[in-house]
Design an enzyme around this catalytic site. Structure first.
Site, PDB file in Angstrom:
ATOM      1  N   ASP A  37      54.834  39.365  35.001  1.00 49.76           N
ATOM      2  CA  ASP A  37      54.128  38.288  34.313  1.00 49.76           C
ATOM      3  C   ASP A  37      54.297  37.005  35.129  1.00 49.76           C
ATOM      4  O   ASP A  37      55.304  36.835  35.834  1.00 49.76           O
ATOM      5  CB  ASP A  37      54.710  38.074  32.908  1.00 49.76           C
ATOM      6  CG  ASP A  37      53.738  37.393  31.953  1.00 49.76           C
ATOM      7  OD1 ASP A  37      53.326  38.031  30.962  1.00 49.76           O
ATOM      8  OD2 ASP A  37      53.385  36.215  32.204  1.00 49.76           O
ATOM      9  N   ASP A  63      51.621  36.809  39.578  1.00 48.86           N
ATOM     10  CA  ASP A  63      50.324  36.256  39.186  1.00 48.86           C
ATOM     11  C   ASP A  63      49.300  37.315  39.575  1.00 48.86           C
ATOM     12  O   ASP A  63      49.077  37.566  40.770  1.00 48.86           O
ATOM     13  CB  ASP A  63      50.077  34.942  39.939  1.00 48.86           C
ATOM     14  CG  ASP A  63      48.711  34.347  39.630  1.00 48.86           C
ATOM     15  OD1 ASP A  63      47.854  35.058  39.053  1.00 48.86           O
ATOM     16  OD2 ASP A  63      48.495  33.171  39.972  1.00 48.86           O
ATOM     17  N   VAL A  64      48.657  37.921  38.579  1.00 50.84           N
ATOM     18  CA  VAL A  64      47.787  39.070  38.868  1.00 50.84           C
ATOM     19  C   VAL A  64      46.564  38.712  39.704  1.00 50.84           C
ATOM     20  O   VAL A  64      45.897  39.593  40.227  1.00 50.84           O
ATOM     21  CB  VAL A  64      47.328  39.798  37.574  1.00 50.84           C
ATOM     22  CG1 VAL A  64      48.490  40.462  36.870  1.00 50.84           C
ATOM     23  CG2 VAL A  64      46.538  38.872  36.653  1.00 50.84           C
ATOM     24  N   TYR A 167      34.212  34.879  28.253  1.00 50.79           N
ATOM     25  CA  TYR A 167      35.305  35.845  28.080  1.00 50.79           C
ATOM     26  C   TYR A 167      34.737  37.266  27.994  1.00 50.79           C
ATOM     27  O   TYR A 167      35.232  38.199  28.640  1.00 50.79           O
ATOM     28  CB  TYR A 167      36.083  35.493  26.806  1.00 50.79           C
ATOM     29  CG  TYR A 167      37.215  36.440  26.488  1.00 50.79           C
ATOM     30  CD1 TYR A 167      38.374  36.436  27.243  1.00 50.79           C
ATOM     31  CD2 TYR A 167      37.110  37.343  25.427  1.00 50.79           C
ATOM     32  CE1 TYR A 167      39.415  37.309  26.950  1.00 50.79           C
ATOM     33  CE2 TYR A 167      38.146  38.212  25.125  1.00 50.79           C
ATOM     34  CZ  TYR A 167      39.295  38.192  25.894  1.00 50.79           C
ATOM     35  OH  TYR A 167      40.326  39.056  25.607  1.00 50.79           O
ATOM     36  N   LYS A 171      35.466  40.738  30.258  1.00 51.71           N
ATOM     37  CA  LYS A 171      35.959  41.991  29.676  1.00 51.71           C
ATOM     38  C   LYS A 171      34.921  43.106  29.814  1.00 51.71           C
ATOM     39  O   LYS A 171      35.261  44.275  29.985  1.00 51.71           O
ATOM     40  CB  LYS A 171      36.359  41.772  28.210  1.00 51.71           C
ATOM     41  CG  LYS A 171      37.567  40.842  28.057  1.00 51.71           C
ATOM     42  CD  LYS A 171      38.799  41.396  28.751  1.00 51.71           C
ATOM     43  CE  LYS A 171      40.058  40.614  28.497  1.00 51.71           C
ATOM     44  NZ  LYS A 171      41.260  41.219  29.079  1.00 51.71           N
ATOM     45  N   THR A 202      48.258  36.328  18.753  1.00 55.58           N
ATOM     46  CA  THR A 202      49.282  36.209  19.801  1.00 55.58           C
ATOM     47  C   THR A 202      49.279  34.771  20.328  1.00 55.58           C
ATOM     48  O   THR A 202      48.568  33.907  19.801  1.00 55.58           O
ATOM     49  CB  THR A 202      48.970  37.175  20.969  1.00 55.58           C
ATOM     50  OG1 THR A 202      47.673  36.841  21.457  1.00 55.58           O
ATOM     51  CG2 THR A 202      48.984  38.620  20.526  1.00 55.58           C
TER      52      THR A 202
END
Ligand SMILES: NC(=O)c1ccc[n+]([C@@H]2O[C@H](COP(=O)([O-])OP(=O)(O)OC[C@H]3O[C@@H](n4cnc5c(N)ncnc54)[C@H](O)[C@@H]3O)[C@@H](O)[C@H]2O)c1
Length: 265
Positions: A37, A63-64, A167, A171, A202
């Site tokens: 993460d 950091d992806v 967003y 996705k 979350t």
């Protein structure tokens, strides 16, 4: 019965929410984890919780959106556990917001907002898939039969026009990446599937400023046919199933954990 006994797994975005719940659940099922993460404090807490429960995990700052970080997370799994069995690309960020916490409209999204969402939600998953596949192929000593498993967290917003257009576009990209890669990777015995949550409370998006008031949670629940708030442990359970051999003949699918929101669209 332990569904991931001895499996080496990388989980991105495991410093919070779904990723943390997946780390706890995968470890309970015998997985050996690399928890990755960008939030070092969050991922250290996850690893502490996994270890306190008797599990095996190491924390990696990752950091992806950065190829070197993602490759280093996979390399950490190989160094610690000798191989990689499961890559869970779960890290993601929500629609861009105003400082007030209100979601920006599509037209209000700046170049910076667009680049950030694409870099984390799309490129981050592409890099995770590339790093995992490269490792699966490298460790494939018995003629392409061993393979590996990839699970991605997409969203119900990638399947229907719901939850924000920018967003949803990121996705939706992952939904179709998974279908296309499933066809491409099937002959190598690499499975890839998506878990697609609906709205959860979350630290993501609307929950970014702390726990939500009960009245708001109750309102969120009424937006779903099942009328229940989605807990991050629920998509984690779907991810566990997809990561395990119980899903041995399942690839290229979307598993909505959305209280039924997508069913009527
Ligand atoms: N919360 C929702 O309503 C919802 C709905 C559908 C899908 N999702 C998806 O679920 C996944 C998990 O989200 P969550 O709800 O657990 O949110 P969360 O904010 O609790 O967890 C996301 C984690 O990703 C990490 N992260 C963010 N950017 C990163 C980066 N560049 N590199 C590495 N890690 C990074 C964060 O630090 C955080 O720990 C995301 O992919 C999200 O898009 C969430």
């Amino acid at each position: 019965m332990k569904l991931l006994d001895g499996k080496s797994c990388v989980i991105t975005g495991s410093g919070s929410g779904v990723g943390r719940q997946a780390a706890l659940l995968f470890a309970e099922h015998g997985a050996r984890l690399v928890c990755a993460d960008v939030n070092e404090e969050g991922v250290a807490r996850t690893v502490d919780e996994v270890k306190a429960a008797g599990g095996e995990a190491i924390a990696v700052r990752c950091d992806v959106s950065q190829r070197a970080d993602v490759e280093a997370a996979v390399a950490a799994a190989v160094e610690a556990y000798g191989r990689l069995d499961v890559m869970y690309n779960n890290a993601g960020v929500s629609s861009p917001m105003h400082p007030t916490g209100a979601t920006k409209s599509f037209l209000e999204a700046s170049d910076v907002d667009i680049d950030r969402l694409l870099a984390i939600n799309v490129k981050g998953v592409l890099l995770g898939c590339q790093a995992a596949i490269a490792q699966f192929e490298k460790q494939d000593a018995d003629g392409g039969k061993r393979g590996g498993v990839i699970v991605n967290t997409a969203s119900v917003a990638g399947m229907i026009g719901w939850g924000g257009s920018l967003y949803g576009a990121t996705k939706g990209a992952i939904v179709n990446l998974t279908r296309a890669l499933a066809i491409e990777l099937g002959p190598k015995n690499i499975r890839i599937n998506n878990v697609n949550p609906g709205t959860m409370a979350t630290s993501f998006g609307i929950g970014a400023n702390g726990p939500l008031p009960q009245a708001m949670l109750d309102r969120m629940a009424t937006l779903q046919p099942l009328g229940r708030i989605i807990d991050p442990s629920e998509p984690a359970k779907a991810a566990l199933f997809l990561a395990s051999d119980w899903a041995i003949n399942i690839t290229g699918i979307q598993v909505p954990v959305d209280g039924g929101v997508g069913a009527g669209k």
